[in-house]
Design a protein around this motif. Structure first.
Motif, PDB file in Angstrom:
ATOM      1  N   GLY A  89      24.529  66.575  -9.152  1.00 46.99           N
ATOM      2  CA  GLY A  89      24.317  65.641  -8.056  1.00 46.99           C
ATOM      3  C   GLY A  89      24.916  66.160  -6.768  1.00 46.99           C
ATOM      4  N   ALA A  90      26.138  66.714  -6.877  1.00 46.97           N
ATOM      5  CA  ALA A  90      26.803  67.228  -5.682  1.00 46.97           C
ATOM      6  C   ALA A  90      26.084  68.428  -5.103  1.00 46.97           C
ATOM      7  CB  ALA A  90      28.252  67.593  -6.024  1.00 46.97           C
ATOM      8  N   VAL A  91      25.723  69.373  -5.993  1.00 49.92           N
ATOM      9  CA  VAL A  91      25.076  70.600  -5.511  1.00 49.92           C
ATOM     10  C   VAL A  91      23.678  70.321  -4.984  1.00 49.92           C
ATOM     11  CG1 VAL A  91      24.272  72.890  -6.174  1.00 49.92           C
ATOM     12  CG2 VAL A  91      26.440  72.050  -7.044  1.00 49.92           C
ATOM     13  N   ILE A  92      22.900  69.534  -5.738  1.00 48.90           N
ATOM     14  CA  ILE A  92      21.551  69.218  -5.274  1.00 48.90           C
ATOM     15  C   ILE A  92      21.606  68.476  -3.955  1.00 48.90           C
ATOM     16  CG2 ILE A  92      19.492  67.842  -5.774  1.00 48.90           C
ATOM     17  CD1 ILE A  92      19.992  68.425  -8.735  1.00 48.90           C
ATOM     18  N   GLY A  93      22.548  67.520  -3.847  1.00 50.52           N
ATOM     19  CA  GLY A  93      22.668  66.795  -2.590  1.00 50.52           C
ATOM     20  C   GLY A  93      22.963  67.728  -1.438  1.00 50.52           C
ATOM     21  N   GLY A  94      23.836  68.730  -1.697  1.00 51.98           N
ATOM     22  CA  GLY A  94      24.159  69.686  -0.649  1.00 51.98           C
ATOM     23  C   GLY A  94      22.982  70.562  -0.274  1.00 51.98           C
TER      24      GLY A  94
ATOM     25  N   GLY B 144      16.048  67.012   6.613  1.00 49.61           N
ATOM     26  CA  GLY B 144      16.493  66.239   7.759  1.00 49.61           C
ATOM     27  C   GLY B 144      17.987  66.430   7.967  1.00 49.61           C
ATOM     28  N   LYS B 145      18.482  65.950   9.085  1.00 48.73           N
ATOM     29  CA  LYS B 145      19.890  66.126   9.413  1.00 48.73           C
ATOM     30  C   LYS B 145      20.764  65.422   8.379  1.00 48.73           C
ATOM     31  CE  LYS B 145      18.956  66.473  14.355  1.00 48.73           C
ATOM     32  NZ  LYS B 145      19.169  65.883  15.692  1.00 48.73           N
ATOM     33  N   GLY B 146      21.640  66.211   7.727  1.00 49.48           N
ATOM     34  CA  GLY B 146      22.547  65.639   6.760  1.00 49.48           C
ATOM     35  C   GLY B 146      21.855  65.114   5.523  1.00 49.48           C
ATOM     36  N   GLY B 147      20.613  65.525   5.278  1.00 43.19           N
ATOM     37  CA  GLY B 147      19.907  65.007   4.119  1.00 43.19           C
ATOM     38  C   GLY B 147      19.538  63.544   4.293  1.00 43.19           C
ATOM     39  N   ASN B 148      19.504  63.090   5.562  1.00 44.71           N
ATOM     40  CA  ASN B 148      19.331  61.690   5.886  1.00 44.71           C
ATOM     41  C   ASN B 148      17.865  61.285   5.823  1.00 44.71           C
ATOM     42  OD1 ASN B 148      20.369  59.229   6.514  1.00 44.71           O
ATOM     43  ND2 ASN B 148      20.525  59.614   8.694  1.00 44.71           N
ATOM     44  N   THR B 149      17.269  61.413   4.653  1.00 44.93           N
ATOM     45  CA  THR B 149      15.892  61.019   4.410  1.00 44.93           C
ATOM     46  C   THR B 149      15.841  60.265   3.098  1.00 44.93           C
ATOM     47  OG1 THR B 149      15.330  62.994   3.144  1.00 44.93           O
ATOM     48  CG2 THR B 149      15.057  63.134   5.541  1.00 44.93           C
ATOM     49  N   ALA B 150      14.707  59.631   2.819  1.00 49.00           N
ATOM     50  CA  ALA B 150      14.576  58.904   1.558  1.00 49.00           C
ATOM     51  C   ALA B 150      14.752  59.844   0.367  1.00 49.00           C
ATOM     52  CB  ALA B 150      13.223  58.198   1.504  1.00 49.00           C
ATOM     53  N   LEU B 151      14.101  60.995   0.431  1.00 52.73           N
ATOM     54  CA  LEU B 151      14.193  61.955  -0.663  1.00 52.73           C
ATOM     55  C   LEU B 151      15.615  62.475  -0.817  1.00 52.73           C
ATOM     56  CD1 LEU B 151      12.719  63.538  -2.848  1.00 52.73           C
ATOM     57  CD2 LEU B 151      12.121  65.246  -1.128  1.00 52.73           C
ATOM     58  N   GLY B 152      16.255  62.812   0.295  1.00 55.18           N
ATOM     59  CA  GLY B 152      17.632  63.297   0.249  1.00 55.18           C
ATOM     60  C   GLY B 152      18.591  62.256  -0.297  1.00 55.18           C
ATOM     61  N   ALA B 153      18.366  60.986   0.057  1.00 55.49           N
ATOM     62  CA  ALA B 153      19.231  59.912  -0.423  1.00 55.49           C
ATOM     63  C   ALA B 153      19.142  59.771  -1.932  1.00 55.49           C
ATOM     64  CB  ALA B 153      18.845  58.591   0.247  1.00 55.49           C
ATOM     65  N   ILE B 154      17.937  59.926  -2.472  1.00 56.59           N
ATOM     66  CA  ILE B 154      17.743  59.786  -3.915  1.00 56.59           C
ATOM     67  C   ILE B 154      18.375  60.956  -4.666  1.00 56.59           C
ATOM     68  CG2 ILE B 154      16.018  59.723  -5.754  1.00 56.59           C
ATOM     69  CD1 ILE B 154      14.149  58.342  -3.680  1.00 56.59           C
ATOM     70  N   ILE B 155      18.058  62.176  -4.239  1.00 51.46           N
ATOM     71  CA  ILE B 155      18.558  63.360  -4.934  1.00 51.46           C
ATOM     72  C   ILE B 155      20.079  63.467  -4.824  1.00 51.46           C
ATOM     73  CG2 ILE B 155      18.459  65.876  -5.050  1.00 51.46           C
ATOM     74  CD1 ILE B 155      15.917  64.475  -5.981  1.00 51.46           C
ATOM     75  N   GLY B 156      20.622  63.090  -3.681  1.00 50.62           N
ATOM     76  CA  GLY B 156      22.069  63.177  -3.483  1.00 50.62           C
ATOM     77  C   GLY B 156      22.857  62.253  -4.392  1.00 50.62           C
ATOM     78  N   GLY B 157      22.193  61.227  -4.952  1.00 54.41           N
ATOM     79  CA  GLY B 157      22.888  60.287  -5.816  1.00 54.41           C
ATOM     80  C   GLY B 157      22.642  60.514  -7.289  1.00 54.41           C
ATOM     81  N   VAL B 158      22.169  61.702  -7.666  1.00 59.44           N
ATOM     82  CA  VAL B 158      21.865  61.995  -9.061  1.00 59.44           C
ATOM     83  C   VAL B 158      23.116  61.845  -9.935  1.00 59.44           C
ATOM     84  CG1 VAL B 158      21.312  63.885 -10.651  1.00 59.44           C
ATOM     85  CG2 VAL B 158      19.878  63.500  -8.647  1.00 59.44           C
ATOM     86  N   VAL B 159      22.968  61.153 -11.055  1.00 58.76           N
ATOM     87  CA  VAL B 159      24.052  61.004 -12.025  1.00 58.76           C
ATOM     88  C   VAL B 159      23.937  62.081 -13.098  1.00 58.76           C
ATOM     89  CG1 VAL B 159      25.099  59.486 -13.748  1.00 58.76           C
ATOM     90  CG2 VAL B 159      24.198  58.533 -11.613  1.00 58.76           C
ATOM     91  N   GLY B 160      22.735  62.248 -13.646  1.00 55.55           N
ATOM     92  CA  GLY B 160      22.477  63.302 -14.612  1.00 55.55           C
ATOM     93  C   GLY B 160      22.855  62.923 -16.036  1.00 55.55           C
ATOM     94  N   GLY B 161      22.601  63.851 -16.950  1.00 53.10           N
ATOM     95  CA  GLY B 161      22.939  63.656 -18.347  1.00 53.10           C
ATOM     96  C   GLY B 161      22.188  62.513 -18.991  1.00 53.10           C
ATOM     97  N   ALA B 162      22.730  61.997 -20.087  1.00 52.23           N
ATOM     98  CA  ALA B 162      22.108  60.902 -20.822  1.00 52.23           C
ATOM     99  C   ALA B 162      22.043  59.644 -19.970  1.00 52.23           C
ATOM    100  CB  ALA B 162      22.885  60.630 -22.107  1.00 52.23           C
ATOM    101  N   VAL B 163      23.058  59.432 -19.138  1.00 48.32           N
ATOM    102  CA  VAL B 163      23.085  58.253 -18.269  1.00 48.32           C
ATOM    103  C   VAL B 163      21.926  58.307 -17.280  1.00 48.32           C
ATOM    104  CG1 VAL B 163      24.415  56.992 -16.547  1.00 48.32           C
ATOM    105  CG2 VAL B 163      25.572  58.021 -18.512  1.00 48.32           C
TER     106      VAL B 163
ATOM    107  N   ALA C 248      14.171  54.325  -0.107  1.00 47.56           N
ATOM    108  CA  ALA C 248      14.841  55.086  -1.169  1.00 47.56           C
ATOM    109  C   ALA C 248      15.487  54.063  -2.088  1.00 47.56           C
ATOM    110  CB  ALA C 248      15.883  56.034  -0.594  1.00 47.56           C
ATOM    111  N   ILE C 249      14.975  53.951  -3.304  1.00 50.06           N
ATOM    112  CA  ILE C 249      15.458  52.957  -4.257  1.00 50.06           C
ATOM    113  C   ILE C 249      16.284  53.681  -5.312  1.00 50.06           C
ATOM    114  CG2 ILE C 249      14.780  51.160  -5.890  1.00 50.06           C
ATOM    115  CD1 ILE C 249      12.114  50.981  -4.328  1.00 50.06           C
TER     116      ILE C 249
END
Length: 231
Positions: free
Chosen positions: A42-47, A54-73, A214-215
């Motif tokens: 989540g951290a690396v993909i967000g970066g 967009g600036k700072g990943g400030n887009t719908a797509l960036g907001a979603i990817i930046g919050g990835v939890v990953g794994g089974a969860v 971005a949901i």
């Protein structure tokens, strides 16, 4: 319903990085590995996407990817988002629904959410379509929703930025007025940034005048998913 491929590419990159750390996680169980990889990815993909969407990943797509939890969860969250995306498609056929990683990118063009010219007030058609979304958002209360407003390139940049902010806020206020908790929303105006079509044609400008959502999972959904993943 479209699935954005950039998530898969970025995740593959992260996993390739993680191979070098196999010794460090050798003695952990599958759940612990999933949680660790999820947090790192989540951290690396967000970066990664922050520099490209967009600036700072400030887009719908960036907001979603930046919050990835990953794994089974993340898998549990993804399954829940699949169901919500299907409901949105059923309820509002004109919407562009994309399942991205563990979230949903929803784009409403002028055919779905229209504003009066140079105003932030919603038309009656826009309100009717947003009413349909209210139903789905109430069925799935454990999500956060970021609303991004966009304009075409006609007019001054600063004016368009402020107009897009007001339009995103107008959507939020309407949805909140229908009973959805306002704390679920964040609004962002993007103005003329991130065009999805050419501003040289009327058709292209129409596509650029849009609202994106971005949901993503809120804390409660993540906690519920963590409990489910352990069982």
């Amino acid at each position: 319903m479209r699935t954005t491929k950039v998530y898969l590419l970025a995740l593959a990159f992260v996993m390739s990085i993680g191979i070098s750390s196999c010794e460090a996680i050798k003695n952990t169980n599958n759940t612990q590995r999933g949680a660790g990889i999820g947090a790192a990815s989540g951290a690396v993909i967000g970066g990664i996407l922050g520099n490209n969407l967009g600036k700072g990943g400030n887009t719908a797509l960036g907001a979603i990817i930046g919050g990835v939890v990953g794994g089974a969860v993340g898998g549990v969250i993804g399954n829940r988002m699949d169901k919500q995306a299907q409901r949105i498609e059923q309820t509002l056929p004109g919407a562009e629904v994309e399942r991205v990683g563990e979230g949903i990118k929803l784009t409403l063009g002028e055919n779905s959410v229209r504003f009066d010219t140079n105003k932030s007030s919603l038309t009656s058609t826009a309100k009717k379509n947003l009413d349909k979304l209210v139903t789905v958002f109430n069925e799935y209360p454990d999500t956060n929703i970021q609303i991004f407003g966009y304009t075409d390139s006609t007019g001054a940049v600063d004016y368009n930025l402020k107009l897009s902010e007001k339009r995103a806020e107008s959507v939020k206020m309407y949805l909140s007025g229908k009973g959805i908790n306002s704390s679920r929303f964040i609004t962002i105006g993007k103005g003329i940034e991130d065009p999805v079509a050419s501003n040289e044609t009327a058709a292209g400008r129409s596509q650029n005048r849009r609202v994106e959502f971005a949901i993503t999972a809120n804390d409660k959904m993540i906690q519920d998913a963590q409990r489910e993943a352990k069982n």
